[in-house]
Design a protein around this motif. Structure first.
Motif, PDB file in Angstrom:
ATOM      1  N   ALA A 254       0.826  -1.206   0.000  1.00  0.00           N
ATOM      2  CA  ALA A 254       0.000   0.000   0.000  1.00  0.00           C
ATOM      3  C   ALA A 254       0.861   1.257   0.000  1.00  0.00           C
ATOM      4  CB  ALA A 254      -0.934   0.001   1.208  1.00  0.00           C
ATOM      5  N   ALA A 255       1.971   1.239   0.736  1.00  0.00           N
ATOM      6  CA  ALA A 255       2.846   2.407   0.798  1.00  0.00           C
ATOM      7  C   ALA A 255       3.562   2.622  -0.537  1.00  0.00           C
ATOM      8  CB  ALA A 255       3.854   2.243   1.924  1.00  0.00           C
ATOM      9  N   ILE A 256       3.974   1.521  -1.175  1.00  0.00           N
ATOM     10  CA  ILE A 256       4.616   1.631  -2.494  1.00  0.00           C
ATOM     11  C   ILE A 256       3.628   2.222  -3.498  1.00  0.00           C
ATOM     12  CG2 ILE A 256       5.702   0.348  -4.378  1.00  0.00           C
ATOM     13  CD1 ILE A 256       6.473  -1.787  -2.271  1.00  0.00           C
ATOM     14  N   ALA A 257       2.399   1.707  -3.478  1.00  0.00           N
ATOM     15  CA  ALA A 257       1.374   2.203  -4.403  1.00  0.00           C
ATOM     16  C   ALA A 257       1.073   3.672  -4.144  1.00  0.00           C
ATOM     17  CB  ALA A 257       0.112   1.360  -4.280  1.00  0.00           C
ATOM     18  N   ASP A 258       1.060   4.091  -2.882  1.00  0.00           N
ATOM     19  CA  ASP A 258       0.814   5.497  -2.561  1.00  0.00           C
ATOM     20  C   ASP A 258       1.889   6.394  -3.173  1.00  0.00           C
ATOM     21  OD1 ASP A 258      -1.478   4.922  -1.145  1.00  0.00           O
ATOM     22  OD2 ASP A 258      -0.517   4.986   0.824  1.00  0.00           O
ATOM     23  N   VAL A 259       3.142   5.930  -3.143  1.00  0.00           N
ATOM     24  CA  VAL A 259       4.228   6.706  -3.754  1.00  0.00           C
ATOM     25  C   VAL A 259       3.991   6.853  -5.255  1.00  0.00           C
ATOM     26  CG1 VAL A 259       6.694   6.711  -4.306  1.00  0.00           C
ATOM     27  CG2 VAL A 259       5.932   6.111  -2.001  1.00  0.00           C
ATOM     28  N   PHE A 260       3.649   5.749  -5.916  1.00  0.00           N
ATOM     29  CA  PHE A 260       3.407   5.801  -7.359  1.00  0.00           C
ATOM     30  C   PHE A 260       2.212   6.696  -7.691  1.00  0.00           C
ATOM     31  CE2 PHE A 260       5.577   1.477  -8.379  1.00  0.00           C
ATOM     32  CZ  PHE A 260       6.812   2.114  -8.345  1.00  0.00           C
ATOM     33  N   ASP A 261       1.170   6.644  -6.870  1.00  0.00           N
ATOM     34  CA  ASP A 261       0.008   7.501  -7.109  1.00  0.00           C
ATOM     35  C   ASP A 261       0.377   8.975  -6.963  1.00  0.00           C
ATOM     36  OD1 ASP A 261      -2.158   5.932  -7.885  1.00  0.00           O
ATOM     37  OD2 ASP A 261      -2.628   5.349  -5.838  1.00  0.00           O
ATOM     38  N   GLU A 262       1.181   9.282  -5.950  1.00  0.00           N
ATOM     39  CA  GLU A 262       1.563  10.683  -5.757  1.00  0.00           C
ATOM     40  C   GLU A 262       2.476  11.151  -6.898  1.00  0.00           C
ATOM     41  OE1 GLU A 262       3.426  13.831  -2.506  1.00  0.00           O
ATOM     42  OE2 GLU A 262       3.078  11.740  -1.909  1.00  0.00           O
ATOM     43  N   ILE A 263       3.362  10.287  -7.362  1.00  0.00           N
ATOM     44  CA  ILE A 263       4.199  10.641  -8.520  1.00  0.00           C
ATOM     45  C   ILE A 263       3.317  10.939  -9.723  1.00  0.00           C
ATOM     46  CG2 ILE A 263       5.816   9.698 -10.216  1.00  0.00           C
ATOM     47  CD1 ILE A 263       7.233   8.271  -7.907  1.00  0.00           C
ATOM     48  N   ALA A 264       2.321  10.094  -9.974  1.00  0.00           N
ATOM     49  CA  ALA A 264       1.404  10.327 -11.100  1.00  0.00           C
ATOM     50  C   ALA A 264       0.668  11.650 -10.945  1.00  0.00           C
ATOM     51  CB  ALA A 264       0.415   9.169 -11.210  1.00  0.00           C
ATOM     52  N   ASP A 265       0.192  11.937  -9.727  1.00  0.00           N
ATOM     53  CA  ASP A 265      -0.506  13.197  -9.482  1.00  0.00           C
ATOM     54  C   ASP A 265       0.399  14.394  -9.769  1.00  0.00           C
ATOM     55  OD1 ASP A 265      -2.895  12.043  -8.750  1.00  0.00           O
ATOM     56  OD2 ASP A 265      -2.499  12.126  -6.594  1.00  0.00           O
ATOM     57  N   LEU A 266       1.627  14.338  -9.270  1.00  0.00           N
ATOM     58  CA  LEU A 266       2.539  15.465  -9.436  1.00  0.00           C
ATOM     59  C   LEU A 266       2.992  15.610 -10.881  1.00  0.00           C
ATOM     60  CD1 LEU A 266       4.619  15.093  -6.148  1.00  0.00           C
ATOM     61  CD2 LEU A 266       2.848  16.781  -6.657  1.00  0.00           C
ATOM     62  N   LEU A 267       3.175  14.501 -11.572  1.00  0.00           N
ATOM     63  CA  LEU A 267       3.497  14.577 -12.996  1.00  0.00           C
ATOM     64  C   LEU A 267       2.365  15.244 -13.765  1.00  0.00           C
ATOM     65  CD1 LEU A 267       5.124  11.083 -13.653  1.00  0.00           C
ATOM     66  CD2 LEU A 267       6.250  13.304 -13.926  1.00  0.00           C
TER      67      LEU A 267
ATOM     68  N   LEU B 116      -7.887   1.922   5.704  1.00  0.00           N
ATOM     69  CA  LEU B 116      -8.530   0.811   5.019  1.00  0.00           C
ATOM     70  C   LEU B 116      -8.171  -0.495   5.717  1.00  0.00           C
ATOM     71  CD1 LEU B 116      -7.990   1.612   1.227  1.00  0.00           C
ATOM     72  CD2 LEU B 116     -10.115   1.789   2.518  1.00  0.00           C
ATOM     73  N   ARG B 117      -9.162  -1.342   5.894  1.00  0.00           N
ATOM     74  CA  ARG B 117      -8.898  -2.627   6.534  1.00  0.00           C
ATOM     75  C   ARG B 117      -7.864  -3.430   5.753  1.00  0.00           C
ATOM     76  NH1 ARG B 117     -10.003  -7.949   6.813  1.00  0.00           N
ATOM     77  NH2 ARG B 117     -10.519  -8.819   8.876  1.00  0.00           N
ATOM     78  N   SER B 118      -7.916  -3.314   4.429  1.00  0.00           N
ATOM     79  CA  SER B 118      -6.982  -4.065   3.591  1.00  0.00           C
ATOM     80  C   SER B 118      -5.540  -3.632   3.831  1.00  0.00           C
ATOM     81  CB  SER B 118      -7.337  -3.877   2.113  1.00  0.00           C
ATOM     82  OG  SER B 118      -7.241  -2.512   1.747  1.00  0.00           O
ATOM     83  N   VAL B 119      -5.325  -2.364   4.202  1.00  0.00           N
ATOM     84  CA  VAL B 119      -3.981  -1.883   4.500  1.00  0.00           C
ATOM     85  C   VAL B 119      -3.526  -2.398   5.865  1.00  0.00           C
ATOM     86  CG1 VAL B 119      -2.576   0.182   4.887  1.00  0.00           C
ATOM     87  CG2 VAL B 119      -4.261   0.136   3.044  1.00  0.00           C
ATOM     88  N   ALA B 120      -4.455  -2.425   6.807  1.00  0.00           N
ATOM     89  CA  ALA B 120      -4.120  -2.894   8.153  1.00  0.00           C
ATOM     90  C   ALA B 120      -3.958  -4.414   8.215  1.00  0.00           C
ATOM     91  CB  ALA B 120      -5.202  -2.454   9.141  1.00  0.00           C
ATOM     92  N   ALA B 121      -4.599  -5.143   7.293  1.00  0.00           N
ATOM     93  CA  ALA B 121      -4.642  -6.603   7.385  1.00  0.00           C
ATOM     94  C   ALA B 121      -3.272  -7.284   7.385  1.00  0.00           C
ATOM     95  CB  ALA B 121      -5.523  -7.172   6.274  1.00  0.00           C
ATOM     96  N   PRO B 122      -2.334  -6.932   6.473  1.00  0.00           N
ATOM     97  CA  PRO B 122      -1.033  -7.615   6.512  1.00  0.00           C
ATOM     98  C   PRO B 122      -0.285  -7.396   7.831  1.00  0.00           C
ATOM     99  CG  PRO B 122      -1.294  -6.393   4.457  1.00  0.00           C
ATOM    100  CD  PRO B 122      -2.406  -5.973   5.352  1.00  0.00           C
TER     101      PRO B 122
END
Length: 571
Positions: free
Chosen positions: A6-19, A159-165
């Protein structure tokens, strides 16, 4: 401390937003968004591959550059490109991007048209009515933005899915401690809620000290807030608070019940205990000063004259009355799902081929799978027009597969006027049609209701996908009359979807309950965009169980022959 998907995906999402915010190459923007989607869809944590030195070649659509950035994020907990991009924009614009409903395009418009680059400036503009000219920021949006600004900085449920692992890793760590008999996460996590504010971890052991020590030295703990003989409280690196309680085995069931049900459920069970001459608390069941039960939850419920109530139902929404009357539903389970009717491939925005997704569905234990790629109207997803949809139908017919049946479908945009984005002729070869709203979320309640009612009147629309259009913690749900929409769905032999994507889980549990009451079947679909996407059926099932759904309520529990007869009602 490991860096989770989830943290890796958040980085990629923020990169996409800033681009996108800085007018970057749209193909590069799309690559990062798809990478974020792929990473979130992985059921296995990528940091494990990186730590073991394994290549990331198994990730569809992830080339050498993106794979290198995943390694960088995992090993350094940062990304040089993200730091560079943040330096190109005003710090306030990064904060604006985090507000629900404000994507890069709107943040850019705020700067260019209104010289707004900070949340404080936006708040002032909304108060003065000056933000109304921003595309999409109509009065209703202004109200939602004002509310979001008001609550900016308040703790956000995870999100529960983030907390689950993390929850799973904690449980496994404590189960390995000498003397520990059981370790279970209670609270809203165990009840299957879509988000959690914190975690309550219950451990059964005759010696609390080793469990407390193992808990406080867990490698993702960033701060030990409190530590006692039988309890402790920590904050994890991702900001999630976790409380530990170690109880003796003879009272574990009572403690688990206490730390699972919501407040009103627990109060009512304690009232029933008092009427039976008992005292029930987190330490056990007592008659006077003598403990008479509490080792298991079954003992607790039996003592008050009730059968065991599944955790997902413990919300004081009629489950106690149903238990007393013997009418508790037999909740749908993962093994009941025979198929998945919302699956994407690389024909639109999926990351895997048609054959690969079908094979993955078979590995997931499904006996049928419905391919439902996007219509072309949603331009960002490489959607299909009528000709491409026909070619895909030919490709499905040509598949040589065994052990699973492939059904032809499409996820077709519902336009603002309620019509579908593909002509009727293009839909004739399909086994089913999914209608979905992907635009104009801010219509008034009346217009949105009319839009959905007209879509349901289409003779081929089989399933209304993610009906409320929400993205949890990102985009609020659409305003419309759900009861009226469900009434029309029942009249038109249509179904509604419980979309299992953790950021959607739409319909929510209350909506699914209303669907059941209207006699409308619910399709519990993964919306898989990659081979690991079928893992999302699990959180979707939790949502279905919270709604009290049984196999009779869920469309894709039907055997194939019965499913075909139901789908034929819309052909």
């Amino acid at each position: 401390m490991p860096v989770h998907n989830a943290a890796i995906a958040d980085v990629f999402d923020e990169i996409a937003d800033l681009l996108e915010l800085t007018n970057g190459n749209p193909f590069r923007v799309r690559a990062y968004r798809r990478a974020a989607q792929t990473v979130r869809g992985q059921s296995k944590e990528l940091w494990e591959d990186v730590s073991a030195g394994r290549a990331l070649k198994h990730l569809p659509g992830i080339g050498a550059d993106l794979a290198g950035k995943i390694v960088e994020i995992v090993t350094t907990r940062t990304c040089a490109l993200l730091t560079q991009l943040r330096g190109r924009v005003a710090p306030g614009q990064v904060e604006l991007l985090r507000l629900p409903g404000l994507g890069p395009r709107r943040v850019r418009e705020l700067k260019l048209r209104h010289r707004i680059t900070t949340p404080a400036q936006l708040r002032a503009a909304i108060a003065a009515g000056r933000a109304v000219g921003v595309p999409g920021a109509k009065t209703a949006t202004g109200g939602r933005l004002a509310a979001a600004l008001e609550h900016r900085g308040a703790p956000q449920r995870m999100l529960r899915s983030v907390a689950a692992p993390i929850a799973s890793a904690l449980v496994e760590r404590l189960k390995g401690v000498t003397g520990v008999e059981q370790a279970i996460v209670g609270g809203s996590f165990r009840r299957g809620r879509e988000t959690v504010g914190d975690l309550d971890l219950l451990v059964s052991s005759t010696d609390a000290a080793p469990a407390v020590a193992a808990f406080c030295t867990f490698d993702e703990v960033s701060d030990v807030v409190a530590r006692g003989r039988t309890k402790a409280a920590v904050v994890l690196a991702n900001g999630l608070a976790v409380d530990l309680r170690v109880v003796p085995p003879e009272g574990f069931g009572a403690a688990l019940h206490y730390f699972t049900g919501n407040k009103s459920h627990n109060i009512r069970i304690r009232q029933l205990a008092r009427r039976a001459g008992l005292k029930l608390n987190e330490y056990g069941l007592f008659r006077g000063a003598r403990r008479v039960g509490g080792r298991t939850e079954e003992e607790v419920f039996a003592a008050v004259g009730l059968p065991w109530i599944p955790p997902e139902l413990r919300e004081d929404r009629g489950e106690i009355e149903a238990a007393r009357a013997g009418t508790l539903p037999t909740l749908v389970e993962r093994s009941d799902l025979r198929g998945d009717l919302h699956v994407h491939t690389d024909w639109s925005d999926g990351s895997a081929s048609l054959a690969a997704m079908v094979s993955a569905a078979r590995r997931a234990g499904l006996s049928y799978v419905g391919i439902a790629d996007h219509s072309r109207y949603l331009g960002a997803t490489h959607g299909l027009d009528g000709e491409a949809l026909a070619r895909q139908a030919d490709a499905i017919d040509a598949l040589d597969v065994r052990g699973i049946t492939v059904l032809k479908g499409a996820e077709v945009d519902i336009l603002e006027d309620g019509s579908l984005a593909l002509p009727d002729a293009a839909l004739q070869r399909l086994d089913f049609v999914i209608g979905a709203v992907h635009s104009a979320f801010q219509l008034s309640e009346r217009r949105q209701t009319d839009r959905l009612l007209r879509a349901l009147d289409h003779p081929r629309l089989t399933i209304l996908a993610h009906p409320r259009g929400r993205l949890i913690n990102e985009r609020p749900e659409m305003a419309f009359d759900l009861a009226a929409v469900l009434t029309r769905a029942a009249e038109r032999n249509a179904c509604v979807e419980l979309n299992c994507q953790p950021s959607r889980l739409d319909l929510d549990d209350v909506g699914c309950t209303l669907a059941r009451e209207h006699g409308v079947r619910v399709a519990v679909d993964s919306d898989a965009h990659g081979e690991d996407g079928f893992a999302w059926l699990e959180p979707g099932l939790l949502q279905a169980r919270r709604a009290g759904l049984t196999t009779a309520d869920v469309l894709n529990t039907l055997p194939l022959a019965k499913l075909r007869s139901v789908l034929a009602l819309k052909r």
